[in-house]
Design a protein around this motif. Sequence first.
Motif, short mmCIF file in Angstrom:
data_model
loop_
_atom_site.label_atom_id
_atom_site.label_comp_id
_atom_site.label_asym_id
_atom_site.label_seq_id
_atom_site.Cartn_x
_atom_site.Cartn_y
_atom_site.Cartn_z
N ASN A 143 0.85 -1.19 0.00
CA ASN A 143 0.00 0.00 0.00
C ASN A 143 0.89 1.24 0.00
O ASN A 143 1.65 1.45 0.93
N LYS A 144 0.77 2.03 -1.04
CA LYS A 144 1.81 3.01 -1.34
C LYS A 144 1.41 4.47 -1.09
O LYS A 144 0.24 4.84 -1.14
N ILE A 145 2.45 5.27 -0.85
CA ILE A 145 2.35 6.73 -0.78
C ILE A 145 3.08 7.27 -2.00
O ILE A 145 4.28 7.01 -2.17
N ILE A 146 2.36 8.02 -2.83
CA ILE A 146 2.92 8.49 -4.09
C ILE A 146 3.31 9.96 -3.97
O ILE A 146 2.50 10.77 -3.52
N ILE A 147 4.53 10.28 -4.35
CA ILE A 147 4.94 11.70 -4.37
C ILE A 147 5.66 12.01 -5.68
O ILE A 147 6.18 11.13 -6.36
N HIS A 148 5.68 13.31 -6.00
CA HIS A 148 6.49 13.80 -7.10
C HIS A 148 7.86 14.23 -6.57
O HIS A 148 8.06 14.31 -5.36
N ILE A 149 8.77 14.47 -7.46
CA ILE A 149 10.15 14.78 -7.05
C ILE A 149 10.23 16.17 -6.43
O ILE A 149 10.95 16.38 -5.46
N GLY A 150 9.47 17.12 -6.97
CA GLY A 150 9.49 18.47 -6.40
C GLY A 150 9.92 19.51 -7.41
O GLY A 150 9.68 19.37 -8.62
N GLY A 151 10.60 20.55 -6.93
CA GLY A 151 11.01 21.65 -7.80
C GLY A 151 12.39 21.45 -8.40
O GLY A 151 13.10 20.48 -8.10
N VAL A 152 12.77 22.41 -9.25
CA VAL A 152 14.10 22.40 -9.88
C VAL A 152 15.00 23.45 -9.25
O VAL A 152 16.22 23.25 -9.11
N TYR A 153 14.44 24.59 -8.88
CA TYR A 153 15.15 25.66 -8.16
C TYR A 153 16.39 26.15 -8.92
O TYR A 153 17.43 26.46 -8.33
N GLY A 154 16.28 26.14 -10.25
CA GLY A 154 17.38 26.68 -11.06
C GLY A 154 18.56 25.75 -11.24
O GLY A 154 19.52 26.10 -11.92
N ASP A 155 18.49 24.55 -10.64
CA ASP A 155 19.61 23.61 -10.72
C ASP A 155 19.04 22.20 -10.60
O ASP A 155 18.92 21.65 -9.51
#
Length: 422
Positions: A143-155
Amino acid sequence: MNQDVRIGYACLNPDISQGFKTCRFDNLTNDKWIELIEWNLATLEEMITYTVDHGIGLLRLSSDLIPFATKPKEGVDLDWKEYFESTFNRIKDKVQSTQLRISMHPGQYTVLNSMDMNVVQRAIDDLEYHSELLELLGGNQTNKIIIHIGGVYGDKEGAMARFIDQANQLSKRVRGHLVIENDERLYSIHDVLSISEQTGLPVIFDNLHHEVRLPLDDTPLSDYIQASGRTWQPADGRQKIHYSQQAPGKKAGAHSETIAIRPFIGFLEQLPPDQPIDIMLEVKDKNRSAEKIQIYLDQDIVATEKLWAKRKYAVLAKSASIYQKIRNVLKNKEDTDFILFIELLEQAESVPEDKGAEVNAAQHIWGYFRKQATNKEEANYQKILAQYQAGDITVRQLRQFFKRLLKKYPNDYLEKNLYFNE
């Protein structure tokens, strides 16, 4: 075509009697918290029962089941896990006994690669909450928790490195549940597969995100699905993917109102033929798309007739012609054309309001109340119908009249009909 497919829907169900509640943080007290959690867990129980009864194998849970669980407030110190222990145990028993696969998908503020360590710590706290809640409700590592990686913040390289570093420091419990997903703007499936190699986290492949942010190469979609599948270990359970369709006329990546059956079948044909797959539908009509897709997968005439009973007056209110075509399709019980049945439902959903059809449906609905209704209620019915035909009231107001009658004269068959839940 891959025949070992299960499907699910996310967070809300418009066809159950109640939805989830929250309140303003400033108004939160222990008593209010108890009231909210009690209501939300009762809603979840009803949703689980509904999902299982309709043969649907996956359900994504709302992150707001326990409002403000990770946002402490002075004077609000309820131990909600202990207070609702018996309720959690009852739900856990149902989840485990039915083998319903539950999951959660924290929102956009759960960001592990932020440059602000306060944001990162809040994300870690949020993931611990989601993990604990999953386990209280009967979830294990499948049973999973799904997330995205997030921001790039210019790098981007630095942002990926921060994510990898933080992910590898998470608790064993969180890592056991955590999976990562490609998005439509910043992190392609290439990026997410690379991060998976360095973290050991399984990958959720999202088809619409992929279509919006296509890699520069011409690798077939099926290859990416298989590559994502290889990141799933036996303890993680069946590979899980997200499926959605683009909403016409909306910004790229916007989910459609419903899942059209033909494109979905085309997508199924691209799945690995020998790999069990779980598909989470991301769509605005939630369980309604899941139910019709389940009809296609199961080819079950009994379930099909139950679905038709629930939708027939909503269809009749759109088109008597489509209504009759569906009745004709269902006459052939030995060789039902399930795809045609679903396509006709979809046609009805797309038909604009037609006063003649709406009046015809209203007359059928009135037939259920005619013998019980008072003379005054019958006069009101005739008046409201005339007002609708003249354009003096809306279709919503017409249906509200019937909803009031249904409350006074309960009818289990009508109460389940989509006509009253539009």
